[in-house]
Design a protein around this motif. Structure first.
Motif, PDB file in Angstrom:
ATOM      1  N   ALA A 109      63.000 -74.928  -5.657  1.00 58.89           N
ATOM      2  CA  ALA A 109      63.243 -73.591  -6.199  1.00 58.89           C
ATOM      3  C   ALA A 109      62.494 -73.348  -7.502  1.00 58.89           C
ATOM      4  CB  ALA A 109      64.738 -73.384  -6.411  1.00 58.89           C
ATOM      5  N   LYS A 110      61.626 -74.254  -7.904  1.00 56.30           N
ATOM      6  CA  LYS A 110      60.837 -74.049  -9.105  1.00 56.30           C
ATOM      7  C   LYS A 110      59.621 -73.206  -8.784  1.00 56.30           C
ATOM      8  CE  LYS A 110      61.434 -77.640 -12.499  1.00 56.30           C
ATOM      9  NZ  LYS A 110      60.884 -78.807 -13.136  1.00 56.30           N
ATOM     10  N   ILE A 111      59.313 -72.306  -9.692  1.00 59.43           N
ATOM     11  CA  ILE A 111      58.120 -71.475  -9.541  1.00 59.43           C
ATOM     12  C   ILE A 111      57.110 -71.947 -10.573  1.00 59.43           C
ATOM     13  CG2 ILE A 111      57.194 -69.156  -9.789  1.00 59.43           C
ATOM     14  CD1 ILE A 111      59.814 -68.094  -8.739  1.00 59.43           C
ATOM     15  N   LYS A 112      55.878 -72.166 -10.140  1.00 52.61           N
ATOM     16  CA  LYS A 112      54.831 -72.638 -11.045  1.00 52.61           C
ATOM     17  C   LYS A 112      54.498 -71.547 -12.057  1.00 52.61           C
ATOM     18  CE  LYS A 112      52.637 -75.657  -7.680  1.00 52.61           C
ATOM     19  NZ  LYS A 112      51.443 -75.864  -6.867  1.00 52.61           N
ATOM     20  N   ASP A 113      54.122 -71.978 -13.249  1.00 48.65           N
ATOM     21  CA  ASP A 113      53.700 -71.041 -14.275  1.00 48.65           C
ATOM     22  C   ASP A 113      52.295 -70.538 -13.994  1.00 48.65           C
ATOM     23  OD1 ASP A 113      56.067 -71.301 -15.630  1.00 48.65           O
ATOM     24  OD2 ASP A 113      55.304 -72.737 -17.078  1.00 48.65           O
ATOM     25  N   LYS A 114      52.058 -69.274 -14.306  1.00 50.98           N
ATOM     26  CA  LYS A 114      50.739 -68.695 -14.146  1.00 50.98           C
ATOM     27  C   LYS A 114      49.848 -69.177 -15.277  1.00 50.98           C
ATOM     28  CE  LYS A 114      50.503 -64.519 -12.549  1.00 50.98           C
ATOM     29  NZ  LYS A 114      50.543 -63.064 -12.442  1.00 50.98           N
TER      30      LYS A 114
END
Length: 116
Positions: A109-114
């Motif tokens: 459920a982690k979203i990578k940083d842009k």
């Protein structure tokens, strides 16, 4: 007919200046709650699932985890009770609506940083 709707939206709907955000971003929304005669500010911090609509009917959905229960809240952009929106993280996602995020748990459920 469309010109009339655009005219009413531009003239009578007060537009607040909020920062640009999209799906995958982690934001904090500060909004006013009225309890009886008192008003207080409450915040809702979570991941933006979607933005939908245009103009005065635009809304955005935020999802956060409260314990082990997922909580989603839909905010209209032109809600008079909205005070400010802070962007905490910009997320790198490939879709405009990340409904698949609802089923993910744990590290998935982690979203990578842009990257900037």
């Amino acid at each position: 007919m469309a010109n009339l709707v655009d005219f009413v939206n531009s003239e009578f709907v007060t537009r607040k200046d909020f920062p640009e955000f999209g799906a995958g971003d982690t934001i904090t929304v500060y909004y006013e709650i009225k309890e009886g005669e008192k008003t207080r500010t409450q915040f809702f911090k979570g991941v933006v699932i979607q933005r939908r609509g245009t103009g005065s009917t635009e809304t955005f959905t935020i999802r956060k985890m409260s314990g082990s229960v997922g909580v989603e809240r839909i905010f209209p952009i032109n809600l008079p009770a909205l005070q400010k929106i802070e962007i905490n993280k910009k997320g790198a996602v490939r879709r405009a609506r990340i409904f698949y995020f609802r089923e993910l748990t744990g590290k998935k459920a982690k979203i990578k940083d842009k990257r900037r």
